[in-house]
Motif scaffolding. Structure first.
Motif, PDB file in Angstrom:
ATOM      1  N   TYR A 541       1.341  -1.078   0.019  1.00 37.68           N
ATOM      2  CA  TYR A 541      -0.166   0.330   0.449  1.00 37.68           C
ATOM      3  C   TYR A 541       0.888   1.597   0.029  1.00 37.68           C
ATOM      4  O   TYR A 541       2.276   1.265   0.562  1.00 37.68           O
ATOM      5  CB  TYR A 541      -1.117  -0.190   1.369  1.00 37.68           C
ATOM      6  N   VAL A 542       0.119   2.341  -0.034  1.00 35.93           N
ATOM      7  CA  VAL A 542       0.813   3.546  -0.229  1.00 35.93           C
ATOM      8  C   VAL A 542       1.370   4.242   1.011  1.00 35.93           C
ATOM      9  O   VAL A 542       1.130   4.130   1.436  1.00 35.93           O
ATOM     10  CB  VAL A 542       0.761   4.708  -1.177  1.00 35.93           C
ATOM     11  N   GLY A 543       2.664   4.630   0.870  1.00 37.45           N
ATOM     12  CA  GLY A 543       3.243   4.964   2.014  1.00 37.45           C
ATOM     13  C   GLY A 543       3.693   3.912   3.171  1.00 37.45           C
ATOM     14  O   GLY A 543       4.868   4.467   3.610  1.00 37.45           O
ATOM     15  N   ASN A 544       4.097   3.078   2.431  1.00 38.33           N
ATOM     16  CA  ASN A 544       4.927   1.440   3.380  1.00 38.33           C
ATOM     17  C   ASN A 544       5.537   1.573   2.642  1.00 38.33           C
ATOM     18  O   ASN A 544       6.593   1.725   1.673  1.00 38.33           O
ATOM     19  CB  ASN A 544       3.616   0.308   3.200  1.00 38.33           C
ATOM     20  N   LEU A 554      10.625   2.896  -0.669  1.00 39.13           N
ATOM     21  CA  LEU A 554       9.137   3.767  -0.184  1.00 39.13           C
ATOM     22  C   LEU A 554       8.564   4.013  -1.276  1.00 39.13           C
ATOM     23  O   LEU A 554       8.743   3.921  -2.302  1.00 39.13           O
ATOM     24  CB  LEU A 554       9.070   5.200  -0.038  1.00 39.13           C
ATOM     25  N   LEU A 555       6.826   3.502  -0.622  1.00 42.26           N
ATOM     26  CA  LEU A 555       5.887   3.287  -2.380  1.00 42.26           C
ATOM     27  C   LEU A 555       5.048   4.739  -2.232  1.00 42.26           C
ATOM     28  O   LEU A 555       3.952   5.165  -1.242  1.00 42.26           O
ATOM     29  CB  LEU A 555       4.777   1.859  -1.791  1.00 42.26           C
ATOM     30  N   LEU A 556       5.246   5.652  -3.266  1.00 43.58           N
ATOM     31  CA  LEU A 556       4.848   6.499  -3.287  1.00 43.58           C
ATOM     32  C   LEU A 556       3.605   6.932  -3.817  1.00 43.58           C
ATOM     33  O   LEU A 556       2.643   7.226  -2.494  1.00 43.58           O
ATOM     34  CB  LEU A 556       5.541   7.657  -4.273  1.00 43.58           C
ATOM     35  N   ASN A 557       3.215   6.533  -4.766  1.00 44.40           N
ATOM     36  CA  ASN A 557       1.425   5.879  -5.486  1.00 44.40           C
ATOM     37  C   ASN A 557       1.656   4.713  -6.371  1.00 44.40           C
ATOM     38  O   ASN A 557       2.778   3.807  -6.639  1.00 44.40           O
ATOM     39  CB  ASN A 557       1.727   7.116  -6.320  1.00 44.40           C
ATOM     40  N   ALA A 558       0.679   5.090  -6.914  1.00 43.84           N
ATOM     41  CA  ALA A 558       0.239   3.184  -7.750  1.00 43.84           C
ATOM     42  C   ALA A 558      -1.134   3.960  -8.526  1.00 43.84           C
ATOM     43  O   ALA A 558      -0.960   4.631  -9.019  1.00 43.84           O
ATOM     44  CB  ALA A 558      -0.693   2.486  -7.208  1.00 43.84           C
ATOM     45  N   ASP A 559      -0.951   3.101  -9.649  1.00 45.19           N
ATOM     46  CA  ASP A 559      -1.823   3.047 -10.979  1.00 45.19           C
ATOM     47  C   ASP A 559      -3.755   3.238 -10.560  1.00 45.19           C
ATOM     48  O   ASP A 559      -3.670   3.079  -9.781  1.00 45.19           O
ATOM     49  CB  ASP A 559      -1.567   2.867 -12.323  1.00 45.19           C
ATOM     50  N   GLU A 560      -4.262   3.386 -11.559  1.00 48.93           N
ATOM     51  CA  GLU A 560      -5.393   3.860 -11.258  1.00 48.93           C
ATOM     52  C   GLU A 560      -5.759   2.198 -11.504  1.00 48.93           C
ATOM     53  O   GLU A 560      -7.027   1.759 -10.637  1.00 48.93           O
ATOM     54  CB  GLU A 560      -6.333   5.068 -12.369  1.00 48.93           C
ATOM     55  N   TYR A 561      -5.532   1.616 -12.210  1.00 47.42           N
ATOM     56  CA  TYR A 561      -6.359  -0.086 -12.123  1.00 47.42           C
ATOM     57  C   TYR A 561      -5.700  -0.387 -10.804  1.00 47.42           C
ATOM     58  O   TYR A 561      -6.690  -1.153  -9.799  1.00 47.42           O
ATOM     59  CB  TYR A 561      -4.865  -0.459 -13.104  1.00 47.42           C
ATOM     60  N   LEU A 618      -7.468  16.457  14.134  1.00 43.67           N
ATOM     61  CA  LEU A 618      -8.511  16.021  15.103  1.00 43.67           C
ATOM     62  C   LEU A 618      -8.072  15.449  15.460  1.00 43.67           C
ATOM     63  O   LEU A 618      -9.023  14.368  16.280  1.00 43.67           O
ATOM     64  CB  LEU A 618      -9.035  15.528  14.222  1.00 43.67           C
ATOM     65  N   GLY A 619      -6.832  14.780  15.512  1.00 43.84           N
ATOM     66  CA  GLY A 619      -6.089  13.390  16.729  1.00 43.84           C
ATOM     67  C   GLY A 619      -6.928  12.683  15.548  1.00 43.84           C
ATOM     68  O   GLY A 619      -5.929  10.790  16.002  1.00 43.84           O
ATOM     69  N   LEU A 620      -6.896  11.861  14.177  1.00 44.31           N
ATOM     70  CA  LEU A 620      -6.729  11.032  13.433  1.00 44.31           C
ATOM     71  C   LEU A 620      -5.713  10.505  12.914  1.00 44.31           C
ATOM     72  O   LEU A 620      -4.636  11.224  11.920  1.00 44.31           O
ATOM     73  CB  LEU A 620      -7.928  11.127  12.066  1.00 44.31           C
ATOM     74  N   HIS A 621      -4.939   9.235  13.414  1.00 43.76           N
ATOM     75  CA  HIS A 621      -4.220   8.826  12.080  1.00 43.76           C
ATOM     76  C   HIS A 621      -4.054   8.013  11.322  1.00 43.76           C
ATOM     77  O   HIS A 621      -4.087   6.672  11.653  1.00 43.76           O
ATOM     78  CB  HIS A 621      -2.828   8.428  13.592  1.00 43.76           C
ATOM     79  N   LEU A 622      -4.077   8.968  10.494  1.00 45.49           N
ATOM     80  CA  LEU A 622      -4.091   7.582   9.005  1.00 45.49           C
ATOM     81  C   LEU A 622      -3.095   7.782   8.344  1.00 45.49           C
ATOM     82  O   LEU A 622      -2.135   8.720   8.082  1.00 45.49           O
ATOM     83  CB  LEU A 622      -6.039   8.356   8.183  1.00 45.49           C
ATOM     84  N   ASN A 623      -2.671   6.290   8.194  1.00 43.61           N
ATOM     85  CA  ASN A 623      -2.045   6.522   7.133  1.00 43.61           C
ATOM     86  C   ASN A 623      -1.684   6.900   5.539  1.00 43.61           C
ATOM     87  O   ASN A 623      -3.167   7.841   5.035  1.00 43.61           O
ATOM     88  CB  ASN A 623      -1.252   5.629   6.969  1.00 43.61           C
ATOM     89  N   THR A 624      -1.027   7.268   4.551  1.00 45.43           N
ATOM     90  CA  THR A 624      -0.942   7.557   3.297  1.00 45.43           C
ATOM     91  C   THR A 624      -2.092   6.649   2.905  1.00 45.43           C
ATOM     92  O   THR A 624      -3.109   7.417   1.483  1.00 45.43           O
ATOM     93  CB  THR A 624       0.537   7.676   2.743  1.00 45.43           C
ATOM     94  N   GLN A 625      -1.854   5.885   2.907  1.00 43.43           N
ATOM     95  CA  GLN A 625      -3.159   5.154   1.783  1.00 43.43           C
ATOM     96  C   GLN A 625      -4.476   5.543   2.380  1.00 43.43           C
ATOM     97  O   GLN A 625      -5.516   5.602   1.586  1.00 43.43           O
ATOM     98  CB  GLN A 625      -3.044   3.345   2.013  1.00 43.43           C
ATOM     99  N   GLU A 626      -4.670   5.939   3.318  1.00 41.77           N
ATOM    100  CA  GLU A 626      -6.214   5.773   3.845  1.00 41.77           C
ATOM    101  C   GLU A 626      -6.548   7.156   3.632  1.00 41.77           C
ATOM    102  O   GLU A 626      -7.758   7.521   3.122  1.00 41.77           O
ATOM    103  CB  GLU A 626      -5.909   5.525   5.693  1.00 41.77           C
TER     104      GLU A 626
END
Length: 661
Positions: A541-544, A554-561, A618-626
């Motif tokens: 997943y992106v950010g891992n 470091l996974l930066l991004n992915a394609d649309e598929y 807001l204190g939401l610890h979301l990663n890049t993929q989320e």
């Protein structure tokens, strides 16, 4: 008359004879015998041979090989090598008498004879049948023997082999069959197949007159002594070969003492009555003979009637650890009261590594000193707990007994001691299997198969259902090499994850003037985490940051598929589960509204970084993929920025997919 005149005279007799004369005659010439001075148009001799065997009225006739169509009968008889004919041949006259062979036997005569059932013989009264017809199926039988020296034996010096010699009169062939002896241990049967046998040191063959009674025939370095013949052979040789009575007198065979002793032994073993066998009768055989009506001895019948089949049972052990590879073995000793016999059987334990033989000692008397003697054998009074028993050199200790054995000893005024504890089985050393490290050849599954399987292990099993469902499904990510070096910070890689078999391949796009050669960075193969587990689809997943062969990517991004595939399979990719993320945003709806009121800048537009900043506040610890999953729901057209009111509406809607309608 000169030789030339004789040749001219023979030319008129026939073309075949003329050809033979020319072929054997060389006229004189004055030319030298050199190449080029000899005529080359000389006729070549004919190599064709005419058929000399024919059938006439079902009878075989031997004809002359030379064509006698143009030669008189006297010339044919005078030619060297010609066969005698039964009558002169004349093809012009047709015969009428069935016994006349001097003329031609036409097809019309054959048809007439068949219709009238006449028998037309192809031979005149002076003719004689060929040997293969006259002596058809006539075989002479002679009984013979030959002696064989036995060198490495103390009971015999010579061995007598009896044979039957068959002589076929029709072609003079011989056949020798060796008489089979029971339990001789020698390969017997056909000694000589049917063939003509030449005399040693001569080109002639053995005939009937060489097989007279008392004569010796040497065949293949063995001297056969002719001893006798059957009645039909005797009548034939006396009538047709004029043998004397001395030539057909029967001679006695030499005495074979070893064969006589062997025959007497077989008579003893076969149970012939009145023969002293000088050995103990087999128990089973004695029982079977008694069932068939044979009277048996009444000796010791009283103990059998008193005790029946009662037996004393003891647990004994044999400690053989003093020898190399020795061990402790356990047995059961049965003492039969009816006849004072002992039987020892082995107790098999599970996975003891020994052959499961049923008995160590069959039921018999057990001597104390190793020699069988009725006066010095073990009795029930010699057996007891703690006592030792010598079983033919094996010292065994009696450790336990059953209840019947103790009761029997008490009834006879003897009290056995308490049972001795049997030695427990030694604790087996636990051997842990150590898997050697992967050496890089082939796949790791194949290397494990070679460690756990045999010499030719089968290939590792694959998940065929997963390969069929996920065939062609590939996740592609754009990655960056995590490194402290400045040159590696600008390098980009394409990481492909194949979901059908969880393999990973890495390629680096070539960049001009970068100083780094692009191409394949890692061939397609399965990779492991530091803890030993394999990389799965949920790890992509992106950010891992993935650690592969000592490099961190470091996974930066992915394609649309890849994005759509991850959003549709929320079980495999939990960070792309929008329903879960929508629930988090719904719970923070008032906080999101307060955040934008307090941080309103007048434009009312936010981008992806603004969304990440809002979630952190807001204190939401979301990663890049989320964050990417939420942003893709807000910015469906890919403009890069949206109004913050969309985020408020998304958080306020009760349906997770309300923004899509």
């Amino acid at each position: 008359m000169s030789l030339w005149d004789n040749s001219s005279q023979l030319e008129n007799e026939g073309p075949r004879f003329q050809h033979d004369v020319k072929a054997g005659f060389n006229p004189p010439t004055d030319l030298p015998v050199l190449p080029g001075f000899r005529p080359s148009n000389l006729p070549r001799p004919s190599s064709a041979k005419s058929q000399s065997l024919s059938f006439v009225n079902g009878y075989m006739m031997a004809q002359s090989p030379l064509p006698a169509r143009h030669l008189p009968h006297q010339v044919i008889q005078s030619l060297p090598g010609s066969r005698p004919m039964t009558a002169p041949i004349c093809v012009e006259k047709e015969v009428l008498d069935p016994t006349d062979v001097s003329g031609r036997y036409s097809f019309f005569r054959k048809k007439t004879d068949r219709e009238n059932c006449n028998i037309a013989l192809p031979f005149c009264p002076e003719s004689k049948l060929p040997s293969f017809l006259e002596h058809d199926r006539r075989v002479l039988l002679f009984n013979a023997y030959y002696e064989e020296d036995v060198l490495q034996s103390a009971i015999e010096e010579k061995r007598i082999h009896t044979c039957e010699v068959y002589f076929y009169v029709e072609d003079g062939t011989m056949e020798i069959i060796q008489t089979k002896q029971e339990n001789s241990g020698i390969v017997q049967g056909r000694f000589l197949r049917r063939s003509r046998v030449a005399k040693p040191g001569s080109s002639s063959y053995y005939e009937i007159d060489d097989l007279k009674i008392g004569s010796q025939v040497v065949i293949y370095s063995r001297t056969f002594h002719i001893a006798s013949c059957n009645e039909s052979t005797r009548d034939y040789v006396v009538k047709y070969h004029e043998w004397n009575e001395e030539d057909v007198d029967i001679l006695p065979l030499p005495r074979d003492r070893f064969a006589e002793s062997n025959k007497a032994k077989m008579r003893r073993e076969s149970g012939v009555p009145g023969v002293d066998r000088k050995r103990k009768m087999n128990d089973l055989k004695q029982v079977m003979e008694s069932m068939l009506g044979k009277e048996s001895s009444m000796t010791d019948r009283g103990m059998f009637l008193e005790c029946g089949t009662d037996s004393l049972c003891f647990h004994v052990l044999w400690d053989d650890r003093e020898r190399l590879y020795g061990d402790i073995q356990y047995f059961l000793l049965f003492y039969y009261l009816a006849d004072d016999t002992v039987e020892i059987m082995r107790t098999n334990s599970k996975n003891d590594g020994r052959d499961s033989f049923p008995k160590l000692l069959k039921r018999s008397k057990l001597p104390k000193n190793g020699r069988v003697s009725d006066s010095d054998c073990y009795t029930w009074k010699d057996l007891g707990i703690g006592e030792t028993v010598n079983v033919f050199g094996r010292t065994m200790i009696i450790a336990r007994s059953d209840a019947f054995t103790r009761q029997y000893y008490l009834s006879n005024g003897i009290t056995l001691r308490d049972d001795m504890p049997l030695q427990l089985a030694e604790k087996k050393v636990e051997v842990k299997r150590v898997i050697p490290p992967y050496n890089g050849f082939g796949t790791e599954e194949d290397s494990l198969r070679s460690c756990t399987g045999g010499l030719n292990p089968p290939p590792a099993k694959k998940d065929l259902q997963k390969m069929r469902d996920k065939s062609g499904v590939i996740l592609r990510f754009n990655a960056q090499l995590v490194s402290d070096r400045a040159d590696d910070a600008t390098r980009r890689f394409v990481i492909q994850f194949f979901m059908e078999d969880d393999t990973i391949s890495i390629r680096e796009p070539p960049v001009k003037n970068s100083g780094v050669m692009g191409g394949s960075f890692l061939r397609r193969q399965t990779m492991k985490h530091e803890n030993g587990s394999y990389y799965a689809a949920k790890d992509m997943y992106v950010g891992n940051i993935v650690d592969i062969v000592g490099h961190q990517f470091l996974l930066l991004n992915a394609d649309e598929y890849t994005y759509r595939l991850m959003e549709c399979d929320d079980r495999t990719f939990p960070f792309s589960n929008f329903a879960r993320l929508h629930g988090i945003l719904t719970s923070k709806h008032n906080e999101i509204k307060s955040y934008f009121i307090s941080n309103y800048e007048g434009t009312g537009i936010i981008d992806q970084d603004g969304l990440a900043k809002c979630c952190r506040s807001l204190g939401l610890h979301l990663n890049t993929q989320e964050l990417l999953t939420i942003w893709r729901k807000l910015d469906k057209k890919g403009k890069g920025n949206v109004a913050f009111t969309k985020l408020l509406k998304l958080a306020a809607s009760e349906d997770a997919f309300g923004s899509q309608r």
